[in-house]
Design a protein around this motif. Structure first.
Motif, short mmCIF file in Angstrom:
data_model
loop_
_atom_site.label_atom_id
_atom_site.label_comp_id
_atom_site.label_asym_id
_atom_site.label_seq_id
_atom_site.Cartn_x
_atom_site.Cartn_y
_atom_site.Cartn_z
N ASP A 1 7.60 -3.20 0.35
CA ASP A 1 7.74 -2.09 -0.57
C ASP A 1 8.73 -2.52 -1.64
OD1 ASP A 1 8.37 0.23 -1.97
OD2 ASP A 1 8.04 1.51 -0.20
N LYS B 1 -0.05 0.77 -6.40
CA LYS B 1 0.42 2.03 -5.81
C LYS B 1 0.57 1.84 -4.30
CE LYS B 1 0.58 4.86 -9.33
NZ LYS B 1 1.93 5.27 -9.78
N ALA B 2 1.55 2.47 -3.73
CA ALA B 2 1.70 2.49 -2.27
C ALA B 2 0.89 3.67 -1.75
CB ALA B 2 3.16 2.63 -1.88
N ASN C 1 -0.64 1.73 5.63
CA ASN C 1 -0.04 1.60 4.31
C ASN C 1 -0.91 0.60 3.54
OD1 ASN C 1 2.34 3.28 4.36
ND2 ASN C 1 3.04 1.91 6.00
N ILE D 1 -2.15 -1.28 -0.12
CA ILE D 1 -1.83 -1.67 -1.50
C ILE D 1 -2.92 -1.11 -2.41
CG2 ILE D 1 -1.47 -3.59 -3.09
CD1 ILE D 1 -0.85 -5.35 -0.60
N GLU E 1 4.23 -1.37 -6.57
CA GLU E 1 5.03 -0.76 -5.52
C GLU E 1 4.87 -1.54 -4.21
OE1 GLU E 1 4.56 3.78 -7.38
OE2 GLU E 1 3.94 3.43 -5.33
N LEU E 2 3.65 -1.85 -3.83
CA LEU E 2 3.43 -2.57 -2.57
C LEU E 2 2.88 -3.96 -2.86
CD1 LEU E 2 1.77 -0.46 0.29
CD2 LEU E 2 4.16 -1.15 0.01
N GLN F 1 -1.63 5.58 1.35
CA GLN F 1 -1.84 5.67 2.79
C GLN F 1 -3.26 6.16 3.05
OE1 GLN F 1 1.40 7.93 4.64
NE2 GLN F 1 2.37 5.94 5.07
#
Lengths: 600, 600
Positions: free
Chosen positions: A586, A428-429, A416, A418, A576-577, A431
């Protein structure tokens, strides 16, 4: 503290009357100016201002009878006389300067009154830190009113700050001489949900007859906004569009519209006045956050007023928004904000109301700046060791502290990450699939590492995670003890050796910002006061900040406002993150999430 | 005192939030009105107001979610919802009514906030009297804020009042819950000359963070005015022309413009806004003095707002001048003066903004008047004997007490005579040659006698002099314990027997106004509270006052506002000649002069 004292209006009244009636000479007379009257919204040609005891005794067509042998006479030569400018909401720490050096930087720009919320230092040093800011503020030759910070920590349970602010702290601070109200109530969900702690802070402020600052950072103008307004905040500076400004004013709040170093919220909101024609009395100009570079290169409230005028606002209305509107909001309209009897003699002489050159700045009756040069001493508070030694590392960090172990046997993991987005505060979160070598997860490609190094309680703890978007390449690391709002230390880097080096360097110098690349220190901004501020002049700090930003570019970062992005990565109230000392957050759900997950 | 208590905003905040966010039902919802927004100066159609704990919880397009089974719903039916009207400066005593009965009289007219200076009772009963007014004010269902009287006596050394007000009294009163500031600082020469007592009263008020009321009753806008402004008064209601209003606003004061029963100062000053286009935020409407007859027959603040509109003022601007401008001036803009969250729910429903019919009046969330009828209890303070027995005559007066002896052997004398001028507060200093018979000077022709009967300390003293201009003929006398500002007893008559009869009658009933003609009592207005006020309903008092004025006409007086002329004859601060308990006063020089002089 050696507070800069001067007589109150009642203390000076007899002297002011004697001058106004021609029975005693004034200390100073400004002769032959155009009186910009922000009460009536007029320009009146051919007026004199007589000053005594730091206050205005009278404003009359001819103050010759107030001139004695010792009276200092300032010739206005037909220039405009405008009230000293007021910044309705701002944070001194954003300039990376102490209050004294901030004052010295903005005085030549005509700012004579500031309403400041020292909430960064509150996170590091608690009520004691606020008091130090307050005390240095009161020593200055201009007016720095402090708002008591309301939200430390900003997100209880999601981070550990150096100190917490309680309703009892708020009640205590309301008794201090320089506290004007409560700092921006950022916990807007808390207010909308009637959180007892937030309401207790608001109540302590209202019961003291002071002003509750607001911060409603949401586009939702429905019930959540209605609940926030009903909770009591009296202003808000988080609006970004015309509808925001209008909603706030209609609901009886003052709409503060800001032009900071990175905030551009004037143009989009001032149309409520310039196009919709609403009564302008409830709109106030402010900066919120200005970097030292902006102060040195562009200006302060003069920059905001000019911009408002450029956006089509009548210059007199724009000046009202930076003078009497602000003063009225804080209950100070008989103390500052206009050129009328009894008020502090804070006067700017300018030859043009539109381009607004700040030619002479007078505060409390003394000339404090001329043609861009500050002519007055801005005394420094004797900051104690507790304020100068706030980077408590616990131990020297090594590369191992920054290694992110992989699950046993994994060759790759899902991380995850950032995701930094250019020109936006929210992240934004994301991956990413990241490889594993030697048992640790490797940051590769556009992903690099981020670490939150605990620095308040010397626990030696390091929280590690990943970030993308900076564009760094080659071995480098950047560390900063400016790490909103908890102000631990944020280290971002491509290499764990460099990360340890950068972190240890800040421990050594007592805080600031540092960048290493290829083993070499490219830039260092020392911020010894709370790890947030320098007590060196703004020009010097701005030059070092410029170097620092150049160093970021030299490491491959091309983002606009890249340093701000770095320093906001721990701000666990903006989606978000984010990273905190307690883990990866989160912010959409206010939950901790794992940094790495197995590949499914 | 049974103070009418209701929650403060901080006390009500959790409840207001719950209603605003739709989680709890409101106590009351006003549905479907036009929201007159005095912050933005807009009319917004189709809004609901939800009310809880006597305060506004939210103003939204649809408050259906705030309506529960017990919620009272008021249908606005598309009418305008305007804030309850505020009277920025007034004296309750001028209505000859107690605060409770005054409130009952003005509630149907939509006045929900009054800023009142009980300076008449202060002259009779001192600080205790002010406290009684204050306490009855706090019992009312509408907002009566008291200003602490500043000038008792109005002219020190020229008269003896029942009590004097000291700076210590002012400082004490500033701690009372219902004191909003200092009452009109009438001693304007004192302020311009830095009189220490006046400045101490102003300082006590400013140091308490409260508003200093002004009263600058002079056309001189030169140094005397500059000195007055420098002394600290924050408003003024004595302006009579446009230049007065403009000068006050430019100098950072608020210009209060009044339409009282006998004051007509709106039309001549509102042109500063309607024609000169100055920012209207610093202009405030007020009544100053309203007789009960005006309250019964014409209205109160609704009358003033209508008049301002008739003078060409935009209705929304006129409403601002009677709502938010007033609230802001007294530091109450987050408490009253607009229809926005947190404020007291003081709302008027009206179907037309120009003619302003007051159809429904809501205060603190309760309907208190509908279609001109007061629907609420206005509780009476239990006025003690000390307040009900204030006519201390010392002895029964006889005709001899009113005889004016002539110098031995004179057949005629020259008399200094107070000359009443129709429709003007100032009198003329006249001289008449008067005959002597039986060793006493005789009032003849247009001259009759005036006496000031001491009534505070039971000295039995009577000061005799002459007055002209009333037009009385035949044996008559009129006595009044309303005798500004010292409020002894003024007796005017053509016959010493009647004068004694009238004076004794007021001693018997405990104060008021009485007229005897040909030995018969033509009219009596009982004013048992301090000899100034009745605790009977306004309609009853107005009817008796009408009889009294008819009786004056029956005695031959054709002057306009004849009773006001009578009651002002002891007002030793308005030129040219006045009477006090200490003698005949030439107000032009502030000197006592003899009543009779030998013929030269």
């Amino acid at each position: 503290m050696t507070q800069k004292t001067f007589p109150t209006w009642p203390e000076a009244a007899a002297q002011l009357i004697a001058v106004a009636t021609g029975q005693s000479p004034a200390d100073t007379v400004i002769q032959g100016g155009k009186w910009v009257n922000v009460h009536t919204r007029e320009v009146l040609d051919g007026y004199d201002i007589a000053i005594a005891a730091g206050r205005i005794a009278c404003v009359v067509p001819d103050a010759a009878s107030c001139v004695g042998p010792k009276t200092k006479v300032i010739q206005a030569h037909g220039r405009y006389m405008i009230p000293g400018l007021c910044d309705g909401h701002m944070h001194i720490e954003s300039g990376m300067l102490t209050p004294a050096e901030f004052a010295r930087a903005v005085i030549p720009h005509g700012t004579t009154s500031m309403f400041t919320d020292p909430h960064e230092i509150a996170n590091v040093l608690g009520l004691d830190g606020v008091r130090m800011m307050h005390d240095e503020a009161l020593m200055q030759p201009v007016n720095i009113f402090n708002q008591m910070p309301s939200c430390a920590p900003s997100a209880p349970g999601m981070e550990t700050t150096g100190f917490e602010i309680s309703p009892e702290d708020v009640a205590e601070a309301m008794q201090w001489p320089g506290i004007i109200g409560l700092g921006e109530m950022m916990n807007f969900p808390g207010v909308s949900n009637a959180d007892p702690k937030m309401l207790a802070e608001i109540a302590a402020t209202q019961n003291a007859g002071k002003t509750v600052g607001g911060h409603y950072a949401s586009p939702d103008l429905g019930p959540a906004f209605a609940g926030y307004v009903a909770g009591g905040p009296a202003d808000d500076h988080e609006g970004t569009c015309e509808a925001d400004a209008i909603a706030r004013m209609r609901q009886g709040m003052r709409s503060m519209i800001r032009l900071g170093s990175a905030w551009y919220d004037v143009e989009t909101q001032i149309t409520a006045i310039t196009e919709k024609g609403l009564d302008p009395r409830n709109m106030i100009l402010c900066t919120d956050d200005c970097h030292s570079g902006t102060l040195v290169g562009e200006g302060h409230m003069n920059r905001v007023v000019r911009h408002a005028i450029d956006c089509g606002c009548d210059p007199l209305v724009a000046l009202q928004m930076a003078t009497i509107n602000t003063a009225t909001h804080f209950g100070l309209e008989r103390e500052i904000g206009s050129l009328t009897p009894g008020r502090r003699a804070d006067v700017i002489l300018t030859s043009d109301l539109k381009s607004l050159p700040i030619e002479t700045v007078i505060a409390r009756g003394e000339i404090i700046a001329e043609d861009g040069t500050c002519l007055v001493d801005c005394p420094h508070f004797d900051w104690p060791d507790a304020a100068r030694q706030t980077v408590h590392m616990g131990k020297a960090l090594g590369p191992d502290d920054f290694k992110i172990p992989a699950p046993t046997g994994a060759n790759a993991v899902r991380a995850n990450v950032i995701g930094v987005v250019e020109n936006q505060a929210p992240t934004k979160a994301l991956q990413f699939e990241l490889p594993v070598t030697e048992g640790r997860v490797q940051a590769t490609g556009e992903v690099c590492q981020i670490a939150l190094v605990e620095r308040h309680r010397a626990t030696g703890a390091v929280t590690n995670a990943f970030v993308s978007g900076f564009g760094y390449d080659g071995p480098m690391a950047m560390a900063s003890t400016v790490a909103h709002d908890s102000h631990h230390m944020i280290v971002v880097g491509t290499d764990v050796d460099h990360m340890a080096q950068a972190a240890n360097r800040l421990g050594e110098v007592g805080g600031g910002i540092v960048i290493f690349k290829d083993g070499v220190e490219l830039a260092l901004v020392e911020l010894p006061i709370a790890g947030l501020m320098s007590d060196r002049p703004a020009t010097e700090v701005a030059a070092k900040a410029d170097q620092m930003m150049q160093a970021m570019r030299d490491c491959g970062c091309t983002l606009n406002n890249a340093y701000m992005q770095h320093s906001l990565l721990a701000l666990v109230v903006i989606p978000e993150l984010r990273i905190s000392d307690l883990g990866l957050v989160d912010v959409r759900s206010f939950e901790f999430i794992p940094v790495i997950e197995p590949l499914s």
